[in-house]
Scaffold this active site. Sequence first.
Site, PDB file in Angstrom:
ATOM      1  N   PRO A   2      19.749 -12.302 -20.993  1.00 34.37           N
ATOM      2  CA  PRO A   2      21.203 -12.303 -20.862  1.00 34.37           C
ATOM      3  C   PRO A   2      21.903 -12.735 -22.151  1.00 34.37           C
ATOM      4  CG  PRO A   2      20.161 -13.868 -19.333  1.00 34.37           C
ATOM      5  CD  PRO A   2      19.114 -13.374 -20.244  1.00 34.37           C
ATOM      6  N   GLU A   3      22.471 -11.782 -22.830  1.00 33.72           N
ATOM      7  CA  GLU A   3      23.373 -12.096 -23.926  1.00 33.72           C
ATOM      8  C   GLU A   3      24.784 -11.816 -23.414  1.00 33.72           C
ATOM      9  OE1 GLU A   3      22.100 -10.431 -27.696  1.00 33.72           O
ATOM     10  OE2 GLU A   3      20.004 -10.533 -27.105  1.00 33.72           O
ATOM     11  N   HIS A 100      11.887 -19.892  -7.037  1.00 35.14           N
ATOM     12  CA  HIS A 100      12.807 -19.855  -8.174  1.00 35.14           C
ATOM     13  C   HIS A 100      14.258 -19.611  -7.778  1.00 35.14           C
ATOM     14  CE1 HIS A 100       9.162 -19.988 -10.420  1.00 35.14           C
ATOM     15  NE2 HIS A 100       8.845 -18.735 -10.192  1.00 35.14           N
ATOM     16  N   ARG A 119      12.067 -19.186 -15.431  1.00 36.42           N
ATOM     17  CA  ARG A 119      11.686 -20.023 -16.574  1.00 36.42           C
ATOM     18  C   ARG A 119      12.508 -21.296 -16.688  1.00 36.42           C
ATOM     19  NH1 ARG A 119      10.747 -15.298 -21.041  1.00 36.42           N
ATOM     20  NH2 ARG A 119      10.092 -13.856 -19.456  1.00 36.42           N
ATOM     21  N   ARG A 162      27.141 -19.613 -45.949  1.00 38.76           N
ATOM     22  CA  ARG A 162      25.826 -19.774 -45.322  1.00 38.76           C
ATOM     23  C   ARG A 162      24.729 -19.252 -46.224  1.00 38.76           C
ATOM     24  NH1 ARG A 162      25.955 -21.655 -39.970  1.00 38.76           N
ATOM     25  NH2 ARG A 162      23.704 -21.551 -40.208  1.00 38.76           N
TER      26      ARG A 162
END
Length: 283
Positions: A2-3, A100, A119, A162
């Site tokens: 999931p982004e 789960h 997870r 950066r």
Amino acid sequence: MPELPEVETVRRGLSPVMEGARIVRADIRRDGLRWPFPDRMADRLTGARVLRLARRSKYLLADLDTGETLITHLGMSGRMLISGHALGKFHHDHPAPEKHDHVVLDMENGARVTFNDPRRFGAMDLCDTAGLDAHKLIRVLGPEPLGNAFDEPYLMDALKRRNSPIKTALLDQGIIAGLGNIYVCEVLFRAGIHPTRKAARLSSTRAAGLVPIIRDVLGEAIESGGSSLNDYRQADGELGYFQHNFRVYGREGQPCVTQGCTGKIRRITQSGRSTFYCAQCQR
DNA sequence: GTTCTTACCTGAGGGC
DNA sequence: TGCCCTCAGGTAAGAA
């Protein structure tokens, strides 16, 4: 994984069953996931009406009429399952909770929303809605890539300072909120930028060029999720995962899709994550 | 201050 | 068939 686009798809799928509805029962089936759940979470959710379901980066935000907001992160493997709602109609037929299934919310309209996460990298928290922006998970986030605050001057300036590889910089949620490993690979491929190139060494033209590409890649993914949402949910009630057609992600050793390019997709490791790219197209 | 590495966690898939 | 190993990755915390 999931982004941002997957979370947005989940939000759109949950919206018709949750927005405006009251939570009549909250079954919290373990102490926590990535972190412990907040104190008395079941009590604080039970009886609350969901006013609005929003998204910030990869976080789902459910504003409640109690003045609190339920923050949910799907982590790596989190899913939201809906039962008791099909073809726009509500019923009260629910499967038994499975392994789960960590949090089960029964809505007053008969729908059941189940947070399943094998997870257990996901998270849930409750905070005052008024203080949401100051929440430790939210306050560190950079601008939304689909919002107005994310534009060419912003990104050029952020990357200029950066020294890390551009791949790492784009994964930094403080620079852009919501990109994950998959979409960063896809963005850099479309932009023709080599993933190991130092962010600060990108020309301003190329840095600025990333903005519309990021918007396009995320927009297309949301559209693809949205268009398959109905059929998908009618099938088994599951929201959030769709097989997108990735151009580089997961395609190690396969030919580059660029017309006329004879290169093959390579995989390297950056910051412990797989990066997929075409060495001929990306420089 | 910035960047990199590791831990968390379980299931899938490959090798033998 | 079954066991062992590796890998997947978002985030935080510690290390460099």
